[in-house]
Design an enzyme around this catalytic site. Structure first.
Site, PDB file in Angstrom:
ATOM      1  CG  HIS A 184      -1.847   1.101   1.359  1.00  0.00           C
ATOM      2  ND1 HIS A 184      -3.175   1.009   1.010  1.00  0.00           N
ATOM      3  CD2 HIS A 184      -1.681   2.379   1.783  1.00  0.00           C
ATOM      4  CE1 HIS A 184      -3.771   2.174   1.213  1.00  0.00           C
ATOM      5  NE2 HIS A 184      -2.883   3.026   1.685  1.00  0.00           N
ATOM      6  CD  GLU A 185       1.498   3.700   3.708  1.00  0.00           C
ATOM      7  OE1 GLU A 185       1.700   4.731   3.039  1.00  0.00           O
ATOM      8  OE2 GLU A 185       0.470   3.553   4.408  1.00  0.00           O
ATOM      9  CG  HIS A 235       0.178   6.194  -0.652  1.00  0.00           C
ATOM     10  ND1 HIS A 235      -0.902   6.795  -1.263  1.00  0.00           N
ATOM     11  CD2 HIS A 235      -0.324   5.575   0.453  1.00  0.00           C
ATOM     12  CE1 HIS A 235      -2.000   6.548  -0.559  1.00  0.00           C
ATOM     13  NE2 HIS A 235      -1.682   5.812   0.478  1.00  0.00           N
ATOM     14  CG  HIS A 246       0.390   8.369  -7.353  1.00  0.00           C
ATOM     15  ND1 HIS A 246      -0.866   8.567  -6.823  1.00  0.00           N
ATOM     16  CD2 HIS A 246       0.403   9.099  -8.495  1.00  0.00           C
ATOM     17  CE1 HIS A 246      -1.569   9.355  -7.626  1.00  0.00           C
ATOM     18  NE2 HIS A 246      -0.822   9.702  -8.635  1.00  0.00           N
TER      19      HIS A 246
END
Length: 596
Positions: free
Chosen positions: A387-388, A391, A394
């Site tokens: 998940h991190e 981020h 991105h």
């Protein structure tokens, strides 16, 4: 990791490399002094923002100032989060905070001054070739102009700003400090403390009586304070209505969506599409009832484990390897960037004394992103890593593709990349799994993500919409009305296989997000967009990967809804939510097959 280490004992390879931001404290001090000097130069532009040259020079200074302030701020706060008890970094982060307020104040004249220009002059500036890099910024200013008031009214509204914080502050004080829950008996008959933190743990307890006791104790406590909390929530809604009317918006909902330029249909489509998909949630509730082996499924059974805890011991090294395998569908370039993050110490891995809890990705433009973890060797931590890093990559792609001003993406887009990674990793784990128990564990984990992130957050979003509509129509938001609306929604969402306990009607009183109005829908749209992306990537391959990478490289260079649309996810239609629901249906079907 059994013993919690002191920060000084953490091995370098498990810590992030903050020297990439500033090699040493002296360099940070120098940049801090530079920001101070630059901030005082901003005033030279006041009264001169009526030509392309003046605006261009001012924007260039603003960019330099903002970027340097961001670097100074991020470095101080990352150090502070490593060890929150370290006095050096406590002082540094305070210093950085004060500096960023000074910089904001120094630049605060820019928007009002440009907005004071006549419409035709603003239009000419937007088209001026000299201002091409800033055309999107100026277009945004123009869009905001319809809702900006005169100088005196704006000054007055700025003063009202402090008052407008009151409902949220009062609720926070009541909820976090003054509200005390009674002690309850645990499964061994011992009296134990019930707190906000322990409540969810009690709801996850395999012992049903413990779950029920915790559930009733929490909602009886809120019910005893219902008049105060209803008055607080009502005051927050009244504040929203005041701002929407003063700033000439048709409704609070439209005012809340205006900042990100999100059409109202995105919000209403989400609710309508979830309504048509409620039979899926009802099917899952039926399955839950069967797996728990209960005659009646109650609200306090929603977090109960459906399968006995399946032990998945996953070390950090294994988690890194598995995420690389799971994210292979995103292609060579993405994997190379992911590996770069792992090799070049973007990540602070384990818990240490006084380290900030939780996980996040953060950073400053011009340097790679940083990720804070508190890794435990389990499935949840592996998903947190995926998940991190979603981020982080991105930000990495946006920052390395775009100039500073265009690279920052909105909150509306923020959860998409992180959740796409989770969806792809889950798909990989499910395809690879041969153990029926492991598969069951993974599928229930995934199904609950749909329930909590899409259905529950949409129910919250619908509650906010209904409550604001009733208040805008002149109704009083009494505790009775709030409870009635909330209870009816729970009945509608959970279906006939759920015995909807009366106590749940008070749940609206404990949701802090309701003071950050019309925000929670972004969790559901983000999850839906991500599920849609992952489905396209797995089914189409390269063309979908190319579209997805172009999304990651788009930052905030256009309106969020347009960025997603170009990449193949049109949130102004019900399609992405429907695609997410088809994945949820597949998860339920697999669960039904495994447990029949």
């Amino acid at each position: 990791m059994s013993k919690v280490l002191k920060r000084s004992e953490v091995a370098a390879e498990n810590s992030w490399k903050l020297e990439d931001l500033f090699p040493d404290q002296q360099s940070w001090n120098r940049e801090y002094d530079e920001v101070k000097a630059l901030a005082s130069k901003a005033a030279e532009f006041q009264g001169k923002l009526d030509t392309a040259q003046g605006i261009k020079a001012c924007f260039e200074l603003e960019d330099e100032l903002s970027l340097k302030t961001e670097r100074v701020y991020v470095y101080a706060h990352l150090h502070h989060d490593e060890d929150t008890a370290n006095p050096t970094y406590q002082a540094l982060s305070q210093k950085a905070k004060k500096l960023s307020v000074e910089v904001r104040e120094a630049l605060s004249f820019i928007v009002p001054e440009i907005l004071a220009l006549p419409e035709d002059q603003l239009d000419a500036l937007i088209k001026d070739p000299a201002l091409k890099p800033y055309a999107f910024t100026l277009t945004e200013f123009k869009r905001e102009k319809a809702h900006i008031l005169g100088k005196n009214e704006e000054a007055l509204l700025a003063q009202v700003g402090n008052l407008s914080q009151a409902p949220q502050t009062i609720f926070g004080m009541l909820n976090n400090a003054d509200l005390k829950f009674p002690k309850i008996k645990d499964e061994h008959g011992n009296e134990v403390e019930l707190t906000h933190g322990s409540y969810i743990q009690f709801l996850e307890n395999p012992n049903r009586e413990v779950r029920e006791r915790a559930f009733k104790a929490v909602y009886e406590t809120y019910a005893a304070n219902k008049n105060t909390i209803a008055a607080t929530l009502s005051a927050n809604v009244t504040k929203n209505i005041f701002y929407s009317r003063v700033r000439k918006y048709p409704s609070v909902l439209e005012m809340s969506l205006y900042g990100d330029n999100i059409p109202k249909e995105v919000y209403t489509n989400l609710i309508d599409t979830i309504h048509e998909s409620l039979p899926l949630l009802h099917r899952y509730m039926k399955l839950r009832k069967k797996l728990l082996g209960v005659d009646e499924l109650h609200m306090y059974d929603l977090f109960a484990p459906l399968v006995e805890e399946y032990k998945m011991d996953i070390t950090y090294d294994e988690a890194k390897k598995t995420t690389i395998e799971g994210l292979k569908p995103l292609g060579e370039d993405y994997l190379k960037s992911l590996q770069k993050g792992y090799n070049e110490r973007w990540i602070d891995v384990y818990e240490n004394e006084n380290k900030r809890t939780g996980a996040y990705s953060w950073g400053a433009y011009g340097t790679h992103p940083y990720v804070l973890l508190n890794h435990k060797d389990n499935l949840n931590s592996m998903f947190t890593l995926a998940h991190e890093m979603g981020h982080a990559l991105h930000s990495y792609y946006s920052d390395t593709t775009l100039p500073y001003r265009d690279a920052q993406y909105t909150i509306f887009l923020a959860e998409v990349a992180s959740t796409t990674n989770e969806a792809l990793l889950m798909d990989y784990l499910l395809k690879k799994s041969t153990d029926p128990k492991e598969k069951l564990y993974l599928l229930t984990y995934y199904a609950d993500q749909f329930r909590t992130t899409v259905f529950r957050q949409t129910m919250f979003a619908e509650f906010e919409k209904l409550v604001h509509e009733r208040a805008e129509a002149g109704e009083s938001l009494t505790p009775q009305l709030l409870s009635e609306i909330y209870y009816d929604l729970n009945v509608k969402y959970h279906g006939n296989d759920m015995a909807v306990d009366k106590d749940i009607e008070m749940e609206w009183a404990r949701i802090p997000h309701f003071y950050n109005s019309f925000y929670v829908y972004k969790y559901a749209t983000g999850f839906s967009a991500a599920t849609s992306f992952s489905k396209q990537i797995l089914e189409e391959g390269q063309p979908a990967v190319d579209r997805y990478l172009s999304f990651l490289k788009s930052g905030g260079s256009d309106y969020s809804i347009e960025i997603l649309k170009k990449a193949g996810v049109d949130m102004s239609t019900p399609e992405p939510v429907r695609e997410a629901m088809s994945v949820f249906e597949d998860v339920i079907s697999q669960l039904e097959k495994l447990t029949s």
